[in-house]
Motif scaffolding. Structure first.
Motif, PDB file in Angstrom:
ATOM      1  N   MET A 115       0.830  -1.214   0.000  1.00  0.00           N
ATOM      2  CA  MET A 115       0.000   0.000   0.000  1.00  0.00           C
ATOM      3  C   MET A 115       0.856   1.251   0.000  1.00  0.00           C
ATOM      4  O   MET A 115       0.644   2.177  -0.791  1.00  0.00           O
ATOM      5  CB  MET A 115      -0.921   0.001   1.221  1.00  0.00           C
ATOM      6  N   VAL A 116       1.827   1.295   0.902  1.00  0.00           N
ATOM      7  CA  VAL A 116       2.675   2.476   1.033  1.00  0.00           C
ATOM      8  C   VAL A 116       3.522   2.673  -0.218  1.00  0.00           C
ATOM      9  O   VAL A 116       3.659   3.796  -0.712  1.00  0.00           O
ATOM     10  CB  VAL A 116       3.563   2.358   2.286  1.00  0.00           C
ATOM     11  N   GLY A 117       4.085   1.594  -0.755  1.00  0.00           N
ATOM     12  CA  GLY A 117       4.943   1.698  -1.920  1.00  0.00           C
ATOM     13  C   GLY A 117       4.207   2.191  -3.153  1.00  0.00           C
ATOM     14  O   GLY A 117       4.639   3.142  -3.829  1.00  0.00           O
ATOM     15  N   ILE A 118       3.069   1.555  -3.462  1.00  0.00           N
ATOM     16  CA  ILE A 118       2.307   1.924  -4.662  1.00  0.00           C
ATOM     17  C   ILE A 118       1.802   3.360  -4.562  1.00  0.00           C
ATOM     18  O   ILE A 118       1.952   4.161  -5.497  1.00  0.00           O
ATOM     19  CB  ILE A 118       1.128   0.958  -4.868  1.00  0.00           C
ATOM     20  N   GLY A 150     -11.204  -2.808 -10.102  1.00  0.00           N
ATOM     21  CA  GLY A 150     -12.090  -3.963 -10.130  1.00  0.00           C
ATOM     22  C   GLY A 150     -12.485  -4.509  -8.780  1.00  0.00           C
ATOM     23  O   GLY A 150     -13.236  -5.480  -8.702  1.00  0.00           O
ATOM     24  N   THR A 151     -11.993  -3.908  -7.710  1.00  0.00           N
ATOM     25  CA  THR A 151     -12.328  -4.361  -6.368  1.00  0.00           C
ATOM     26  C   THR A 151     -12.121  -3.216  -5.380  1.00  0.00           C
ATOM     27  O   THR A 151     -11.398  -2.257  -5.682  1.00  0.00           O
ATOM     28  CB  THR A 151     -11.459  -5.563  -5.951  1.00  0.00           C
ATOM     29  N   SER A 152     -12.786  -3.321  -4.253  1.00  0.00           N
ATOM     30  CA  SER A 152     -12.594  -2.313  -3.202  1.00  0.00           C
ATOM     31  C   SER A 152     -11.831  -2.892  -2.022  1.00  0.00           C
ATOM     32  O   SER A 152     -11.709  -2.245  -0.982  1.00  0.00           O
ATOM     33  CB  SER A 152     -13.956  -1.793  -2.718  1.00  0.00           C
ATOM     34  N   LEU A 153     -11.312  -4.115  -2.182  1.00  0.00           N
ATOM     35  CA  LEU A 153     -10.591  -4.797  -1.111  1.00  0.00           C
ATOM     36  C   LEU A 153      -9.138  -5.031  -1.502  1.00  0.00           C
ATOM     37  O   LEU A 153      -8.822  -5.157  -2.690  1.00  0.00           O
ATOM     38  CB  LEU A 153     -11.260  -6.134  -0.775  1.00  0.00           C
ATOM     39  N   GLY A 154      -8.273  -5.096  -0.517  1.00  0.00           N
ATOM     40  CA  GLY A 154      -6.875  -5.418  -0.757  1.00  0.00           C
ATOM     41  C   GLY A 154      -5.975  -4.208  -0.843  1.00  0.00           C
ATOM     42  O   GLY A 154      -6.445  -3.064  -0.944  1.00  0.00           O
ATOM     43  N   PRO A 155      -4.666  -4.438  -0.818  1.00  0.00           N
ATOM     44  CA  PRO A 155      -3.690  -3.339  -0.831  1.00  0.00           C
ATOM     45  C   PRO A 155      -3.764  -2.462  -2.076  1.00  0.00           C
ATOM     46  O   PRO A 155      -3.611  -1.246  -1.986  1.00  0.00           O
ATOM     47  CB  PRO A 155      -2.342  -4.068  -0.744  1.00  0.00           C
ATOM     48  N   LEU A 156      -3.993  -3.076  -3.247  1.00  0.00           N
ATOM     49  CA  LEU A 156      -4.054  -2.287  -4.478  1.00  0.00           C
ATOM     50  C   LEU A 156      -5.227  -1.321  -4.446  1.00  0.00           C
ATOM     51  O   LEU A 156      -5.096  -0.151  -4.830  1.00  0.00           O
ATOM     52  CB  LEU A 156      -4.160  -3.213  -5.689  1.00  0.00           C
ATOM     53  N   ALA A 157      -6.376  -1.793  -3.978  1.00  0.00           N
ATOM     54  CA  ALA A 157      -7.551  -0.926  -3.880  1.00  0.00           C
ATOM     55  C   ALA A 157      -7.311   0.198  -2.878  1.00  0.00           C
ATOM     56  O   ALA A 157      -7.666   1.351  -3.129  1.00  0.00           O
ATOM     57  CB  ALA A 157      -8.771  -1.757  -3.471  1.00  0.00           C
TER      58      ALA A 157
END
Length: 226
Positions: A27-30, A93-100
């Motif tokens: 999360m922090v990196g992206i 495509g999603t609201s869950l996870g680190p990418l979201a």
């Protein structure tokens, strides 16, 4: 030793701590990369379009500063994060996870970092820009060859401050499905009253912040040629 013993004696920590750290780093990196890539040019535009700037444009500056930056910065992150769930779902495509979670983290951090960049650019002595113009530099050359290099210590300090802020925001993002250390602390430390999990989570976050601050200060000193 106490923290190590706690980790070894807690199956939940053994199973969940390292994945939580990895999700937080994602999360922090992206979001940090996206913030720098978009926030730096936004900060430059804020500075150059201001009154007396290299490319003065009061209308554009009013829109960017008053609407984009100030309004976004005034919204508390917890509210912004919830409001952006439809946008996040549409983008990744999603609201869950680190990418979201990285989407809302970046959107919250970009205006904050842009304002820090603008402040760093204002600290550059106007005489250096005047000297560049006297030697025939174009506006773009003045920005890329004089303005940004001279402001680099302040920009690096701004990046450091922004990444530290993102680390704190990432813990809140974990509460609504972002994962990471925030979710670990909530699921185990709060809901199950496992204070050792809460303590270790706090220690890990503090260590991350200290490392980021140390690296940022080191780089700022290296690029400071004043």
């Amino acid at each position: 030793m106490i923290l190590l013993d706690t980790w070894l004696n807690n199956p939940a920590l053994q199973k969940a701590l390292l994945p939580a750290i990895w999700e937080t780093l994602q999360m922090v990196g992206i979001s940090s990369v996206a913030t720098v890539l978009l926030g730096l040019p936004l900060g430059v535009v804020l500075y150059t379009t201001a009154k007396g700037g290299l490319g003065e444009n009061r209308a554009l500056n009013a829109v960017l500063s008053g609407v984009v930056v100030n309004i976004t910065r005034s919204i508390p992150y917890a509210i912004l994060m919830l409001a952006l769930i439809p946008v996040t779902r549409w983008l990744v495509g999603t609201s869950l996870g680190p990418l979201a979670a990285s989407v809302s983290l970046a959107i919250a951090a970009i205006p904050f970092f842009a304002r820090l960049v603008e402040t760093a650019l204002r600290d550059v002595h106007s005489g250096k820009l005047d000297a560049a113009h006297a030697m025939g530099s174009t506006k773009m050359q003045s920005v890329t060859k004089v303005l940004i290099p001279e402001a680099m210590p302040g920009i690096v300090a701004g990046i450091t401050t922004t990444v530290v802020t993102i680390i704190g925001y990432s813990a809140m993002a974990g509460l609504i499905g972002g994962g990471g250390l925030g979710r670990l602390a909530y699921n185990y430390g709060f809901q199950r009253y496992e204070l050792d999990v809460m303590a270790i989570t706090i220690v890990v976050i503090v260590v991350m912040v200290q490392l980021v601050q140390w690296v940022g200060d080191l780089i700022a000193r290296r690029v400071d040629h004043r």
